[in-house]
Design an enzyme around this catalytic site. Structure first.
Site, PDB file in Angstrom:
ATOM      1  N   GLY A  72      -7.060  17.794  -5.109  1.00 34.83           N
ATOM      2  CA  GLY A  72      -7.441  16.568  -5.810  1.00 34.83           C
ATOM      3  C   GLY A  72      -8.575  15.865  -5.086  1.00 34.83           C
ATOM      4  O   GLY A  72      -9.347  16.471  -4.344  1.00 34.83           O
ATOM      5  N   ILE A 104      -8.664  13.780  -2.486  1.00 32.33           N
ATOM      6  CA  ILE A 104      -8.638  13.818  -1.026  1.00 32.33           C
ATOM      7  C   ILE A 104      -9.026  15.201  -0.514  1.00 32.33           C
ATOM      8  O   ILE A 104      -9.884  15.339   0.364  1.00 32.33           O
ATOM      9  CB  ILE A 104      -7.249  13.412  -0.499  1.00 32.33           C
ATOM     10  N   GLY A 127       0.787  -1.226   0.000  1.00 32.81           N
ATOM     11  CA  GLY A 127       0.000   0.000   0.000  1.00 32.81           C
ATOM     12  C   GLY A 127       0.819   1.277   0.000  1.00 32.81           C
ATOM     13  O   GLY A 127       1.948   1.333  -0.501  1.00 32.81           O
ATOM     14  N   GLY A 160      -1.516  13.949  -1.954  1.00 35.71           N
ATOM     15  CA  GLY A 160      -1.380  12.614  -2.530  1.00 35.71           C
ATOM     16  C   GLY A 160      -0.780  11.619  -1.565  1.00 35.71           C
ATOM     17  O   GLY A 160      -0.613  11.897  -0.375  1.00 35.71           O
ATOM     18  N   GLU A 190      -3.211  25.310  -4.003  1.00 35.48           N
ATOM     19  CA  GLU A 190      -2.984  24.427  -5.144  1.00 35.48           C
ATOM     20  C   GLU A 190      -1.772  24.900  -5.936  1.00 35.48           C
ATOM     21  O   GLU A 190      -1.673  26.073  -6.295  1.00 35.48           O
ATOM     22  CB  GLU A 190      -4.226  24.394  -6.032  1.00 35.48           C
ATOM     23  N   ALA A 236      -8.227   1.706  -4.195  1.00 36.20           N
ATOM     24  CA  ALA A 236      -8.413   0.435  -3.503  1.00 36.20           C
ATOM     25  C   ALA A 236      -8.974  -0.641  -4.425  1.00 36.20           C
ATOM     26  O   ALA A 236      -8.515  -1.797  -4.420  1.00 36.20           O
ATOM     27  CB  ALA A 236      -9.331   0.633  -2.298  1.00 36.20           C
ATOM     28  N   HIS A 268     -37.608   3.196 -15.487  1.00 37.49           N
ATOM     29  CA  HIS A 268     -38.041   4.586 -15.295  1.00 37.49           C
ATOM     30  C   HIS A 268     -38.963   4.658 -14.074  1.00 37.49           C
ATOM     31  O   HIS A 268     -39.823   3.800 -13.902  1.00 37.49           O
ATOM     32  CB  HIS A 268     -38.793   5.075 -16.528  1.00 37.49           C
TER      33      HIS A 268
END
Length: 486
Positions: free
Chosen positions: A126, A128, A88, A220, A147, A274, A402
Site C-alpha cells: 500500500g 507505506i 492517533g 497498515g 502482498e 494526517a 502556461h
C-alpha cells in the site's frame, strides 16, 4: 538521488554528474531534524495561542472529566466542557511476526534509517510499502514485496495501479509475491538472515521460505485507543476504533452520541490520514463554536510520495460503477497524459496519467486519480471542486497559466463530455425562476405540497448544484409570508 544516478535522464537534460553517492547518517539526521523542527513549531504555535499542554497518559473518568499523569500513577484530574479524543495510531504488526527494531522493523523504525540493507522484504504494497520501496531502491537496496491480495497496490484505481507498477516497480530492483501471507518472520540472529515463511492466502498451504537481510512490516496502522477509559461513558470500540457519527461525536453502545465527547483522526478509522484528522478537528471546532459542519470525506485527497507521485480523491472507477448501478446513473471516464504537457516534457518527466470519473448527465465529479510529476500538488483543484460541489460545466472554463503542470488538470476537465445545459448560477437566476413559478401558478395551488414538489423537480433538472435550492427554500418562505400578509 534517483535522478542523479539516472545517466540517461541527466544526459537528456544536458547535464553531467560524477558518480553520485550519499551519507546515510546525513540523510537520517536531516529527517530527524525536520521532524523535530516541525514538532517544535507546532508546540510554539499552540503556546502562542494560549493552549495549555499537559503531558502524561490520559483516560476518561466520566462526562467532562479526564485523568492524566504517569502510567503507574495517573493522579491528576482536569475537567472540561468538551473532550476531543485524538490519540492517533501505531503500526499494525500481524501475529507471528517478531519485530526487533533492527532487522525486522516497522515504518517508525524505518524513518530513522539506521541501516540500508542490501535486500529488504516489504510486507504490504500500500502507501507505506510503496513509498519505502521508492526510498530503499534509490539508496541501492533490492526489494521484495509480499502482498496478501492477488495484485500489487490493491487500494489504488486499477488503471493507475497498472501504470504505477510499470514505472515504479518493473524497471527497478524489485520482485514480488502476491496472494501469500507472511505467517512467521524471525529476525536475523547469530549471523543467520531474516527468515520469512509464506503460505498461500487462499489454501493456507506452505508456499515458500525467504531469507533476506531485513524485513519492513507495512501492513497498515492500528488505532491507539487502549486504556482510554471509554467504559466510563458506555462506549464500545469496534476493532479498536472509537465509533463516531458524521459530526465526529462519539457513540455509545446504543448508537447514541455521548454529550460533549468527540473523536478525530486515526482513532476513529474514518480516514487514516494526517490532513483528514486536521479537517475533522476543524469540523468539531466549528460545531463547538455554534456553526454546524459535516465533513465530506469523499473530498479529502490522498497521496503516495513516490517518484513520480500518485494522488487521488473520491471514488475509484470500480467504486463509481458499483454506485452507479445501485442508484441508476451513467459513469464516464476522461483521461489526459503528461506527455502532452509542456512543463513535464521540459523536465523529461512525461510518464504520467490523469483520470477523471464523472457523471455525464449533470457534470458531477466522482473521482480523480493522477500518476505523474507533482501529482500530490495537482490533486487539490479536483478535491476542492468536489468539496464545493463544482460541476465540470463550470470548472472546465477555468484558466490555467502556461506552461505549468496544472494544465494537465485543465485538459482533463475540458476533455469531459457533459450536458451543455447551463446551470442556474446565482441567487438572481433562482429568484427569477421561483417568482415566475409563483406568478404562473393559480393562487389556490401556491401553498400546496404537490405544486412545490413540481417546482423543486424543475429546479433540480435546471441547476448544476442542488445545494443552491436552499436559496429557493428561503425565498419561498419569504414569498409565503408576504402573500399571507396581504
Amino acid at each position: 538521488m534517483r535522478d542523479l544516478q539516472n545517466e540517461h535522464h541527466m544526459k537528456a537534460l544536458g547535464l553531467q554528474v560524477a558518480a553520485a553517492g550519499y551519507d546515510r547518517q546525513g540523510v537520517a539526521d536531516h529527517a530527524n531534524n525536520l521532524a523535530t523542527k516541525i514538532r517544535n513549531n507546532l508546540t510554539n504555535s499552540m503556546k502562542a495561542l494560549g493552549v495549555d499542554i499537559l503531558t502524561g497518559v490520559g483516560s476518561i473518568l466520566g462526562p467532562h472529566k479526564v485523568q492524566y499523569g504517569k502510567l503507574d500513577s495517573p493522579g491528576n484530574i482536569v475537567t472540561a466542557k468538551d473532550i476531543i479524543i485524538a490519540t492517533g495510531s501505531v503500526p499494525f504488526v500481524p501475529k507471528g511476526i517478531e519485530v526487533d527494531g533492527k532487522t525486522v522493523i516497522t515504518s517508525d523504525h524505518a524513518l530513522k534509517l539506521e541501516s540500508v540493507p542490501d535486500w529488504i522484504a516489504i510486507v504490504g504494497s500500500g502507501y507505506i510499502g510503496l513509498e519505502f520501496s521508492d526510498v530503499y531502491t534509490a539508496l541501492g537496496s533490492e526489494v521484495t514485496f509480499i502482498e496478501a491480495l492477488d495484485q500489487l497496490m490493491p487500494g489504488f484505481d486499477p488503471e493507475i495501479g497498472k501504470l504505477a507498477q510499470r514505472v515504479l516497480i518493473n524497471p527497478r530492483k524489485i520482485d514480488y509475491h502476491t496472494g501469500v501471507f507472511a505467517t512467521k518472520i524471525t529476525p536475523a540472529k547469530n549471523g543467520k538472515p531474516v527468515t520469512i515463511e509464506l503460505i498461500d492466502a487462499k489454501t493456507k498451504e506452505p508456499k515458500d521460505i525467504l531469507e533476506v537481510d531485513a524485513a519492513l512490516i507495512a501492513t497498515g496502522r492500528a488505532p491507539f485507543t487502549d486504556g482510554l477509559g471509554l467504559d466510563s461513558v458506555h462506549v464500545e470500540r469496534k476493532r479498536g476504533f472509537v465509533p463516531v457519527d458524521e459530526r465526529m461525536r462519539v457513540l455509545d453502545f446504543k448508537g447514541d452520541p455521548v454529550p460533549h465527547l468527540y473523536c478525530i483522526g486515526d482513532a476513529n478509522g474514518k480516514m487514516m490520514l494526517a490532513h483528514a484528522a486536521s479537517a475533522q478537528g476543524i469540523s468539531v471546532v466549528e460545531q463547538l463554536t455554534g456553526r454546524d459542519h459535516v465533513l465530506n470525506h469523499l473530498s479529502i485527497p490522498a497521496a503516495c510520495f513516490t517518484h513520480p507521485e500518485i494522488s487521488m480523491v473520491g471514488l475509484t472507477e470500480p467504486q463509481a460503477r458499483e454506485k452507479a448501478e445501485k442508484e441508476g446513473f451513467e459513469v464516464s471516464v476522461a483521461k489526459t497524459s503528461f506527455k502532452a504537457n509542456t512543463k513535464a516534457l521540459a523536465e523529461n518527466e512525461g510518464e504520467g496519467l490523469a483520470k477523471l470519473i464523472y457523471r455525464p448527465d449533470n457534470g458531477e465529479i466522482l473521482g480523480v486519480h493522477i500518476f505523474g510529476l507533482h501529482a500530490a500538488d495537482l490533486i487539490h483543484e479536483a478535491s476542492n471542486a468536489i468539496a464545493l460541489g463544482t460541476r465540470i460545466q463550470d470548472i472546465k472554463l477555468a484558466v490555467h497559466a502556461h506552461p505549468t503542470l496544472s494544465e494537465v488538470i485543465d485538459e482533463l476537465f475540458k476533455s469531459a463530455k457533459v450536458m451543455d445545459k447551463p446551470p442556474l448560477r446565482n441567487s438572481f437566476h433562482l429568484n427569477l425562476f421561483a417568482i415566475n413559478c409563483c406568478v404562473a401558478a393559480p393562487s389556490r395551488y401556491m401553498f400546496s405540497h404537490n405544486w412545490w414538489l413540481r417546482v423543486l423537480i424543475k429546479l433540480k433538472r435546471a441547476s448544476s448544484n442542488f445545494n443552491l435550492l436552499t436559496e429557493v427554500l428561503i425565498l419561498w418562505g419569504r414569498l409565503k409570508l408576504m402573500l399571507q400578509a396581504q
